[in-house]
Design a protein around this motif. Structure first.
Motif, PDB file in Angstrom:
ATOM      1  N   MET A  25       0.960  -1.095   0.007  1.00  0.00           N
ATOM      2  CA  MET A  25      -0.136  -0.026  -0.180  1.00  0.00           C
ATOM      3  C   MET A  25       0.840   1.162   0.134  1.00  0.00           C
ATOM      4  O   MET A  25       1.439   1.497   1.167  1.00  0.00           O
ATOM      5  CB  MET A  25      -0.854   0.166   1.206  1.00  0.00           C
ATOM      6  N   PRO A  26       1.088   1.992  -1.158  1.00  0.00           N
ATOM      7  CA  PRO A  26       1.994   3.139  -1.141  1.00  0.00           C
ATOM      8  C   PRO A  26       1.495   4.270  -0.266  1.00  0.00           C
ATOM      9  O   PRO A  26       0.399   4.400  -0.035  1.00  0.00           O
ATOM     10  CB  PRO A  26       1.673   3.390  -2.580  1.00  0.00           C
ATOM     11  N   GLY A  27       2.649   4.718   0.439  1.00  0.00           N
ATOM     12  CA  GLY A  27       2.258   5.736   1.487  1.00  0.00           C
ATOM     13  C   GLY A  27       1.284   7.007   0.819  1.00  0.00           C
ATOM     14  O   GLY A  27       0.418   7.312   1.743  1.00  0.00           O
ATOM     15  N   LYS A  28       1.558   7.601  -0.053  1.00  0.00           N
ATOM     16  CA  LYS A  28       0.782   8.374  -0.728  1.00  0.00           C
ATOM     17  C   LYS A  28      -0.726   8.360  -0.908  1.00  0.00           C
ATOM     18  O   LYS A  28      -1.490   9.102  -1.021  1.00  0.00           O
ATOM     19  CB  LYS A  28       1.432   9.132  -1.862  1.00  0.00           C
ATOM     20  N   GLN A  29      -1.214   7.071  -0.857  1.00  0.00           N
ATOM     21  CA  GLN A  29      -2.536   6.625  -1.045  1.00  0.00           C
ATOM     22  C   GLN A  29      -3.211   6.366   0.166  1.00  0.00           C
ATOM     23  O   GLN A  29      -4.368   6.186   0.272  1.00  0.00           O
ATOM     24  CB  GLN A  29      -2.484   5.211  -1.743  1.00  0.00           C
TER      25      GLN A  29
ATOM     26  N   VAL B   2      -6.102  10.562   9.256  1.00  0.00           N
ATOM     27  CA  VAL B   2      -6.909  11.428   9.935  1.00  0.00           C
ATOM     28  C   VAL B   2      -6.360  11.759  11.325  1.00  0.00           C
ATOM     29  O   VAL B   2      -5.848  10.843  12.038  1.00  0.00           O
ATOM     30  CB  VAL B   2      -8.346  10.890  10.327  1.00  0.00           C
ATOM     31  N   VAL B   3      -5.843  12.870  11.411  1.00  0.00           N
ATOM     32  CA  VAL B   3      -5.275  13.455  12.599  1.00  0.00           C
ATOM     33  C   VAL B   3      -6.122  14.300  13.490  1.00  0.00           C
ATOM     34  O   VAL B   3      -6.772  15.437  13.083  1.00  0.00           O
ATOM     35  CB  VAL B   3      -4.109  14.565  12.349  1.00  0.00           C
ATOM     36  N   THR B   4      -6.395  13.990  14.801  1.00  0.00           N
ATOM     37  CA  THR B   4      -7.531  14.227  15.908  1.00  0.00           C
ATOM     38  C   THR B   4      -7.156  15.875  16.308  1.00  0.00           C
ATOM     39  O   THR B   4      -8.083  16.776  16.493  1.00  0.00           O
ATOM     40  CB  THR B   4      -7.637  13.691  16.639  1.00  0.00           C
TER      41      THR B   4
ATOM     42  N   LEU C   9       3.785  13.050   2.589  1.00  0.00           N
ATOM     43  CA  LEU C   9       3.789  11.502   2.793  1.00  0.00           C
ATOM     44  C   LEU C   9       2.260  10.770   2.355  1.00  0.00           C
ATOM     45  O   LEU C   9       2.372   9.816   1.770  1.00  0.00           O
ATOM     46  CB  LEU C   9       4.397  10.923   3.941  1.00  0.00           C
ATOM     47  N   PHE C  10       1.467  11.465   3.117  1.00  0.00           N
ATOM     48  CA  PHE C  10      -0.097  10.917   2.822  1.00  0.00           C
ATOM     49  C   PHE C  10      -1.080  11.603   2.536  1.00  0.00           C
ATOM     50  O   PHE C  10      -0.995  13.100   2.331  1.00  0.00           O
ATOM     51  CB  PHE C  10      -0.129  10.351   4.564  1.00  0.00           C
ATOM     52  N   ASP C  11      -2.232  11.279   2.338  1.00  0.00           N
ATOM     53  CA  ASP C  11      -3.399  12.004   2.031  1.00  0.00           C
ATOM     54  C   ASP C  11      -3.995  12.228   3.372  1.00  0.00           C
ATOM     55  O   ASP C  11      -4.836  11.433   4.019  1.00  0.00           O
ATOM     56  CB  ASP C  11      -4.355  11.097   1.252  1.00  0.00           C
TER      57      ASP C  11
END
Length: 328
Positions: A1-5, A9-11, A25-27
């Motif tokens: 699972m590539p990181g950019k995909q 969610v950050v709370t 790095l991430f969505d």
């Protein structure tokens, strides 16, 4: 699972450099403000998330986990403690949980010693006197506190932080004692100069200072209950930089007001921010707003560990800081 995909969610708001790196790095979905998500907001955010990055202020119970979308496979906690997460329910749902152990060790140990000094040497009382303009000059009997050297410190919980506190206490000339779920190796005890007590009751009754450094678990809830608090010497003090639930806060408040305990330094409280208001009235109590791990360096390190856990998970491997329920 590539990181950019990965949908992350950050709370809560994190240090700018950590949020910037996550964007690369991430969505990632970040918070615009630093308020606690409601349960409804949290549930909605988890419908299409692969990873949740919560903190201690988020209650990730079985209901929240059950309501999450099928994509959620990792809860990468920003912090070492995981008592706010139902780890068993997460595992049953096929969701891994990681944390950030060891990052806050030195910072929390520093704050523990700061609270010990603040209470025993009456530092906040002196500060209040100066700020109020009430000081009339030095006096041989003015603002007398106690000497730290030679005092017996009883550490409840001898993990990373407890051992870091022990090293600092020894440098101040204190006698180090401890009670722990498991006794340390003899060579570690020798290095720390620490004496083990199998009986917590006996240790509590003989110490000048008690430092709470154990996690909150069902076994440690109100470990320092009214009965055990009454075993403390009237001239003893207690400090807590771990979890508020370990101490029966109302019982401690009553004893402090009655003079049955000499003082307390508290960085954490049983009901979070809703602590017993009577504690504010007591001059022998030092209250801090959960500052034990609050250093810029520590928060950045915690964020870096979260990113490492997510990145490792994205590469198809177990996060290095995977939480195992059996070891909690």
């Amino acid at each position: 699972m590539p990181g950019k995909q990965l949908s992350v969610v950050v709370t809560r708001r994190l240090p700018d450099q950590i949020e910037t790196r996550m964007k690369e790095l991430f969505d990632v979905r970040l918070r615009d403000d630093d308020t606690v998500m409601s349960k409804a907001e949290l549930t909605a955010a988890l419908q299409d998330a692969d990873v949740l990055v919560p903190s201690i202020t988020d209650r990730i119970d079985a209901e929240v986990i059950k309501s999450a979308g099928e994509r959620l496979k990792l809860i990468a906690n920003f912090g070492a403690g995981t008592d706010h997460i139902d780890v068993d329910a997460a595992r049953d749902a096929g969701i891994e949980v990681s944390n950030t152990p060891g990052v806050m060790t030195e910072d929390t140990a520093d704050m523990t010693m700061a609270l010990i000094l603040a209470v025993v040497r009456r530092i906040p009382e002196g500060l209040a006197m100066m700020q109020a303009g009430d000081w009339e000059g030095w006096s041989p009997t003015g603002m007398l506190g106690g000497r730290i050297a030679g005092r017996r410190l009883g550490i409840l919980g001898m993990g990373r932080i407890g051992q870091a506190v022990a090293r600092r206490a020894a440098a101040f000339g204190m006698s180090v004692h401890y009670h722990n779920r498991r006794r340390l190796r003899p060579e570690t005890e020798q290095e720390l100069g620490a004496t083990y007590w199998d009986s917590l009751d006996q240790m509590v009754a003989r110490m000048d200072i008690i430092s709470i450094n154990c996690p909150h678990t069902p076994a440690t809830f109100h470990l320092m209950n009214a009965r055990r608090l009454k075993l403390m010497k009237p001239d003893a003090v207690i400090v807590n930089t771990s979890r508020g639930e370990v101490i029966d806060e109302n019982a401690l408040t009553r004893m402090l007001r009655a003079g049955e305990v000499a003082g307390a330094g508290l960085d954490v409280f049983e009901q979070g921010a809703q602590f017993n208001p009577r504690l504010r009235e007591l001059s022998n109590v030092v209250l801090l707003p959960h500052m034990g791990s609050a250093t810029r360096e520590g928060r950045v390190e915690m964020g870096e560990r979260v990113i490492l856990n997510i990145h490792t998970f994205a590469d198809g491997h177990k996060p290095p800081d995977l939480v195992v329920p059996e070891f909690l």
